[in-house]
Design a protein around this motif. Structure first.
Motif, mmCIF file in Angstrom:
data_model
loop_
_atom_site.group_PDB
_atom_site.id
_atom_site.type_symbol
_atom_site.label_atom_id
_atom_site.label_comp_id
_atom_site.label_asym_id
_atom_site.label_seq_id
_atom_site.Cartn_x
_atom_site.Cartn_y
_atom_site.Cartn_z
ATOM 1 N N ARG A 1 -10.838 -65.874 -16.557
ATOM 2 C CA ARG A 1 -9.528 -65.362 -16.934
ATOM 3 C C ARG A 1 -8.712 -66.525 -17.513
ATOM 4 O O ARG A 1 -7.849 -67.081 -16.833
ATOM 5 C CB ARG A 1 -8.802 -64.766 -15.711
ATOM 6 C CG ARG A 1 -9.474 -63.544 -15.099
ATOM 7 C CD ARG A 1 -9.271 -62.312 -15.971
ATOM 8 N NE ARG A 1 -9.696 -61.100 -15.311
ATOM 9 C CZ ARG A 1 -10.925 -60.644 -15.321
ATOM 10 N NH1 ARG A 1 -11.859 -61.327 -15.967
ATOM 11 N NH2 ARG A 1 -11.252 -59.521 -14.703
ATOM 12 N N PRO A 2 -8.970 -66.912 -18.757
ATOM 13 C CA PRO A 2 -8.272 -68.075 -19.317
ATOM 14 C C PRO A 2 -6.749 -67.971 -19.252
ATOM 15 O O PRO A 2 -6.070 -68.965 -19.030
ATOM 16 C CB PRO A 2 -8.765 -68.104 -20.774
ATOM 17 C CG PRO A 2 -10.064 -67.385 -20.743
ATOM 18 C CD PRO A 2 -9.913 -66.315 -19.700
ATOM 19 N N SER B 1 -8.436 -65.469 -8.987
ATOM 20 C CA SER B 1 -7.880 -66.301 -10.062
ATOM 21 C C SER B 1 -6.956 -65.525 -10.989
ATOM 22 O O SER B 1 -6.747 -65.912 -12.138
ATOM 23 C CB SER B 1 -9.003 -66.955 -10.884
ATOM 24 O OG SER B 1 -9.794 -67.778 -10.073
ATOM 25 N N LEU B 2 -6.402 -64.422 -10.485
ATOM 26 C CA LEU B 2 -5.429 -63.654 -11.261
ATOM 27 C C LEU B 2 -4.013 -64.167 -11.024
ATOM 28 O O LEU B 2 -3.107 -63.908 -11.819
ATOM 29 C CB LEU B 2 -5.526 -62.173 -10.913
ATOM 30 C CG LEU B 2 -6.877 -61.519 -11.224
ATOM 31 C CD1 LEU B 2 -6.884 -60.070 -10.787
ATOM 32 C CD2 LEU B 2 -7.189 -61.629 -12.709
ATOM 33 N N LEU B 3 -3.804 -64.873 -9.911
ATOM 34 C CA LEU B 3 -2.579 -65.603 -9.617
ATOM 35 C C LEU B 3 -2.979 -66.981 -9.120
ATOM 36 O O LEU B 3 -4.150 -67.232 -8.828
ATOM 37 C CB LEU B 3 -1.740 -64.879 -8.550
ATOM 38 C CG LEU B 3 -1.207 -63.481 -8.881
ATOM 39 C CD1 LEU B 3 -0.444 -62.923 -7.684
ATOM 40 C CD2 LEU B 3 -0.321 -63.499 -10.116
ATOM 41 N N GLY C 1 3.307 -73.151 -1.362
ATOM 42 C CA GLY C 1 2.884 -71.884 -0.751
ATOM 43 C C GLY C 1 3.411 -70.653 -1.444
ATOM 44 O O GLY C 1 3.192 -69.541 -0.972
ATOM 45 N N ALA C 2 4.077 -70.829 -2.580
ATOM 46 C CA ALA C 2 4.547 -69.679 -3.355
ATOM 47 C C ALA C 2 3.447 -69.283 -4.340
ATOM 48 O O ALA C 2 2.361 -69.856 -4.351
ATOM 49 C CB ALA C 2 5.836 -70.034 -4.100
ATOM 50 N N TYR C 3 3.727 -68.266 -5.162
ATOM 51 C CA TYR C 3 2.704 -67.729 -6.069
ATOM 52 C C TYR C 3 3.276 -67.650 -7.479
ATOM 53 O O TYR C 3 4.453 -67.350 -7.673
ATOM 54 C CB TYR C 3 2.249 -66.350 -5.597
ATOM 55 C CG TYR C 3 1.580 -66.395 -4.248
ATOM 56 C CD1 TYR C 3 0.210 -66.515 -4.126
ATOM 57 C CD2 TYR C 3 2.350 -66.338 -3.083
ATOM 58 C CE1 TYR C 3 -0.399 -66.576 -2.877
ATOM 59 C CE2 TYR C 3 1.744 -66.401 -1.835
ATOM 60 C CZ TYR C 3 0.381 -66.526 -1.737
ATOM 61 O OH TYR C 3 -0.229 -66.592 -0.511
ATOM 62 N N ALA C 4 2.390 -67.921 -8.448
ATOM 63 C CA ALA C 4 2.808 -67.893 -9.841
ATOM 64 C C ALA C 4 1.689 -67.303 -10.688
ATOM 65 O O ALA C 4 0.529 -67.279 -10.286
ATOM 66 C CB ALA C 4 3.165 -69.299 -10.321
ATOM 67 N N ALA C 5 2.039 -66.831 -11.874
ATOM 68 C CA ALA C 5 1.038 -66.259 -12.770
ATOM 69 C C ALA C 5 0.267 -67.375 -13.462
ATOM 70 O O ALA C 5 0.737 -68.500 -13.550
ATOM 71 C CB ALA C 5 1.731 -65.383 -13.799
#
Length: 254
Positions: free
Chosen positions: A158-159, A242-244, A250-254
């Motif tokens: 998923r580039p 590996s989609l996020l 500890g947070a999440y990003a695209a």
């Protein structure tokens, strides 16, 4: 396409060798770091990817449909029958015959066989290799990919998500793109989807639209009557695929 490959016999052979064992060694475990991250996916063409995806979706839809119609049907029981059919063994008990009828096990077997053939074609391998030869080829391919990565060539699944910095320069964003996130926030909390697949997509969209890293609590706040503990497993799964990505905080990003 990736999830279709993971449903194939080729990945099963790899996972059986790379996974660990529980207790006294009777129960195999699926270790994400070894069974997924180190698995050498095929360099499939667009047509091959579409075929693998189509078969995987058919398989998933069939199993869900039969389990909905027969709530007592479990995947463990269904696949025990499927493996008997694959081995040409008779179904000797009433339970096995019932499971075969409820799950339409022959359809499951046929879809898996078609999926195995499609995945083998994506590797440019014969469809009926023995397990030992499959494992030998996968290990060799794993080593080849490792050398490629040392030389700076990474085959991302998923580039857009795994290596966004390589693609952002090529994006031509419309002038109104920056207004999307505020407009979404203005509508207030959204309804929480009932289906798992829709929940996964909704969580992923929420992180992408945030424009910055967000916590599970911040994602949950975007949906009505949704707690962070309901969102957290979905964030972890999307990260594992590996989609996020998870930040050091500890947070999440695209």
């Amino acid at each position: 396409m990736a999830l279709g490959v993971l449903s194939s016999r080729i990945h099963t052979v790899w996972a059986a060798a790379a996974g660990g064992w529980l207790g006294v060694g009777n129960d195999a475990t699926y270790n994400h770091s070894d069974c997924f991250l180190k698995f050498p996916f095929p360099a499939a063409t667009a047509e091959q990817q579409a075929r693998i995806r189509e078969l995987a979706e058919q398989l998933d839809a069939h199993r869900k449909r039969q389990q909905t119609q027969h709530p007592t049907l479990t995947l463990t029981d269904l696949y025990n029958v499927v493996e008997k059919l694959r081995a040409g063994q008779p179904l000797t008990t009433a339970k096995e015959q019932t499971i075969n009828q409820q799950g339409l096990a022959s359809v499951v077997l046929s879809l898996h066989q078609q999926l195995d053939t499609a995945v083998a074609a994506a590797y440019n391998w014969p469809p009926n290799l023995p397990d030992a030869e499959i494992l030998t080829r996968l290990v060799r391919l794993n080593h080849e990919r490792a050398q490629e990565e040392l030389a700076g060539h990474v085959r991302y699944l998923r580039p857009a998500y795994q290596a966004p910095e390589l693609q952002q320069s090529a994006l031509a964003l419309p002038a109104t793109a920056a207004k999307v996130a505020p407009a979404t926030e203005a509508t207030g909390p959204q309804p929480w989807p009932t289906e798992l697949a829709q929940q996964m997509q909704a969580v992923r969209d929420a992180v992408q639209q945030a424009g910055q890293s967000v916590t599970a609590a911040q994602v949950a706040a975007r949906f009505r009557r949704t707690r962070p503990e309901k969102v957290q497993p979905l964030l972890d799964t999307l990260t594992a695929l590996s989609l996020l990505r998870q930040t050091e905080e500890g947070a999440y990003a695209a």
